[in-house]
Scaffold this active site. Structure first.
Site, short mmCIF file in Angstrom:
data_model
loop_
_atom_site.label_atom_id
_atom_site.label_comp_id
_atom_site.label_asym_id
_atom_site.label_seq_id
_atom_site.Cartn_x
_atom_site.Cartn_y
_atom_site.Cartn_z
N TYR A 184 -12.63 -17.13 -1.29
CA TYR A 184 -11.56 -18.03 -0.88
C TYR A 184 -10.34 -17.21 -0.47
O TYR A 184 -10.38 -15.97 -0.51
CB TYR A 184 -11.29 -19.07 -1.98
CG TYR A 184 -12.52 -19.92 -2.24
CD1 TYR A 184 -13.06 -20.69 -1.21
CD2 TYR A 184 -13.19 -19.89 -3.45
CE1 TYR A 184 -14.22 -21.44 -1.40
CE2 TYR A 184 -14.34 -20.64 -3.66
CZ TYR A 184 -14.85 -21.41 -2.63
OH TYR A 184 -16.00 -22.13 -2.82
N LEU A 201 -24.14 -16.79 -16.25
CA LEU A 201 -25.38 -16.83 -17.02
C LEU A 201 -25.19 -16.42 -18.48
O LEU A 201 -25.93 -15.60 -19.01
CB LEU A 201 -26.48 -16.03 -16.34
CG LEU A 201 -27.08 -16.75 -15.12
CD1 LEU A 201 -28.13 -15.88 -14.43
CD2 LEU A 201 -27.73 -18.08 -15.53
N SER A 250 -15.42 -22.85 -17.69
CA SER A 250 -15.22 -22.21 -16.39
C SER A 250 -14.93 -23.29 -15.35
O SER A 250 -15.46 -24.40 -15.43
CB SER A 250 -16.50 -21.45 -16.03
OG SER A 250 -16.25 -20.48 -15.05
N PRO A 251 -14.08 -22.99 -14.37
CA PRO A 251 -13.75 -24.02 -13.37
C PRO A 251 -15.00 -24.49 -12.62
O PRO A 251 -15.83 -23.68 -12.23
CB PRO A 251 -12.82 -23.28 -12.39
CG PRO A 251 -12.32 -22.10 -13.16
CD PRO A 251 -13.39 -21.73 -14.12
C1 LIG Z 1 -20.86 -27.22 -10.18
C2 LIG Z 1 -20.13 -25.91 -10.10
C3 LIG Z 1 -18.86 -25.87 -9.54
C4 LIG Z 1 -18.12 -24.67 -9.50
N1 LIG Z 1 -16.83 -24.67 -9.04
C5 LIG Z 1 -16.06 -23.57 -9.23
C6 LIG Z 1 -14.66 -23.62 -9.01
O1 LIG Z 1 -14.08 -24.67 -8.70
N2 LIG Z 1 -13.95 -22.47 -9.19
C7 LIG Z 1 -14.54 -21.30 -9.58
O2 LIG Z 1 -13.86 -20.30 -9.73
N3 LIG Z 1 -15.87 -21.25 -9.83
C8 LIG Z 1 -16.62 -22.35 -9.68
N4 LIG Z 1 -17.95 -22.31 -10.01
C9 LIG Z 1 -18.50 -21.07 -10.60
C10 LIG Z 1 -18.45 -21.16 -12.14
O3 LIG Z 1 -17.14 -21.27 -12.62
C11 LIG Z 1 -19.13 -19.91 -12.76
O4 LIG Z 1 -18.38 -18.79 -12.41
C12 LIG Z 1 -20.58 -19.74 -12.31
O5 LIG Z 1 -21.26 -20.98 -12.29
C13 LIG Z 1 -21.34 -18.79 -13.23
O6 LIG Z 1 -21.29 -19.26 -14.55
P1 LIG Z 1 -22.56 -20.06 -15.25
O7 LIG Z 1 -23.75 -19.13 -15.12
O8 LIG Z 1 -22.11 -20.26 -16.66
O9 LIG Z 1 -22.76 -21.33 -14.50
C14 LIG Z 1 -18.70 -23.49 -10.02
C15 LIG Z 1 -20.01 -23.53 -10.53
C16 LIG Z 1 -20.70 -24.72 -10.61
C17 LIG Z 1 -22.07 -24.74 -11.23
#
Ligand SMILES: Cc1cc2nc3c(=O)[nH]c(=O)nc-3n(C[C@H](O)[C@H](O)[C@H](O)COP(=O)(O)O)c2cc1C
Length: 361
Positions: free
Chosen positions: A182, A301, A22-23
């Site tokens: 955004y 998550l 994921s980004p």
């Molecule tokens: C350090 C960090 C940076 C993130 N930057 C972006 C981003 O650049 N673009 C985006 O769409 N989401 C961004 N997110 C959201 C994640 O892509 C993801 O959607 C969110 O963390 C939930 O997934 P997870 O529970 O696996 O962390 C970011 C999350 C984290 C933790």
């Protein structure tokens, strides 16, 4: 039998498996340039076996950065180092994708570990923070200027030029960032879009900019290459953007050449109450996949191999995107394959640490 490690083909691109990175903003660039940090950060996750490695939100224009330290692709000089990262990712058998973004009213803000809210111009912020309407995200955020029609056309052109550069750098997937409050999401949501012209008001008008960007990008992005869009499927606020509109939007985007909807939520309302828990956004991916008939990705998550496996094998989504778990463990895909009893190729250099059954990549 595991389906998480089934290959996925979109257009003419084959992904080795359905665990996608994921980004994640790294806030580690100077003037938008990628550097050794990005090579190691993204490269490690390719070594770890992810089917797709997406870059962080990459700014299509300097004023579209979230923070002064964002990665960017608004000038040709950015291409060179990015292409080095792409080459490395592809050498690992993964696929490099770039998330293209404009931060809209959430631009010119501090990176998380340097502060909160607007960065003053004296500290590297910028005055031209742009949005559909002059409505700030929160009290300590910049007050944006409402985009003029010329300004909107410039935004579309910036996405197109960025897509062209991403192609030149060798990326094989583009994801348009239309989530998390955004710019593109700000146009979709009545909470942030209060325009009176043909970019505001009705569903058709609020979705116009995203549809125009998709059409314009699709014209320069190779026909064989997948185009993803990340949306926030709901604002989690009464009267905001919601799942019904997301399904309708996804139907339109599919007709315009979008291949995959990456289903996140939230980010456009500081007061939103979000029921965060394991897999809490998966139902949105499932609903959009079923009702719009388009490939979807589930995110949020997802931390356990069996959980990821269940999401894909039960048809809730076509792929899972992981962020924080892949920060904790860049080798999550290799670990998940082992736990699920699935053979996947390990890097030849790491073979002696892998299960006996592995074949080198
Ligand atoms: C350090 C960090 C940076 C993130 N930057 C972006 C981003 O650049 N673009 C985006 O769409 N989401 C961004 N997110 C959201 C994640 O892509 C993801 O959607 C969110 O963390 C939930 O997934 P997870 O529970 O696996 O962390 C970011 C999350 C984290 C933790």
């Amino acid at each position: 039998m595991s389906h998480l490690f089934d290959p996925l083909t979109i257009r003419r691109q084959i992904f080795a498996n359905r665990v996608f990175v994921s980004p994640m903003c790294e806030y580690s660039s100077d003037d938008g340039f990628a550097n050794d940090w990005h090579l190691v950060h993204l490269g490690s996750r390719a070594v770890g076996g992810a089917g797709l490695v997406l870059t962080e939100a990459t700014a299509v224009s300097a004023e579209g950065r979230i923070s002064p330290q964002d990665l960017g692709i608004w000038k040709d000089d950015h291409i060179d180092f990015l292409s080095r990262i792409v080459r490395f990712i592809h050498e690992q058998g993964s696929v490099a994708g770039m998330q293209l973004a404009h931060a809209g009213r959430k631009a010119s803000t501090y990176r998380p570990w340097s502060g909160n809210g607007a960065v003053p111009v004296a500290n590297g912020g910028w005055p031209d923070v742009l949005a559909p309407s002059a409505v700030a995200f929160a009290d300590n955020y910049p007050m944006p200027q409402a985009l003029t029609l010329d300004g909107i056309a410039r935004v579309t052109n910036a996405f197109v030029d960025a897509a062209r550069r991403a192609h030149q750098a060798g990326f094989r997937v583009i994801e348009l960032h239309a989530a998390h409050g955004y710019l593109l999401h700000e146009f979709l949501s009545p909470l942030s879009n209060q325009r009176q012209d043909h970019y505001g008001g009705s569903f058709e008008n609020r979705t116009r900019l995203l549809r125009e960007v998709v059409q314009a990008v699709r014209r320069v992005w190779p026909e064989a290459a997948p185009l993803f869009v990340r949306i926030s499927a709901t604002d989690w606020v009464e009267g905001g953007w919601d799942i019904e509109q997301s399904v309708e939007l996804a139907r339109h985007l599919k007709l315009l050449g979008v291949d995959f909807i990456d289903c996140s939520t939230g980010g456009n309302a500081a007061q939103a109450k979000i029921p965060v828990g394991p897999g809490y956004q998966v139902p949105f991916a499932e609903r959009i996949r079923r009702d719009a008939g388009i490939l979807t990705g589930a995110v949020g998550l997802i931390t356990e191999p069996s959980q990821a496996e269940h999401i894909v094998s039960s048809g809730q989504a076509d792929a899972v995107l992981l962020a924080r778990e892949l920060l904790r463990d860049p080798y999550f895909p290799l670990r998940a394959a082992r736990e699920l009893g699935q053979e996947i190729g390990w890097p030849a250099q790491y073979l002696r640490a892998g299960p006996n059954t592995t074949i080198p990549r």
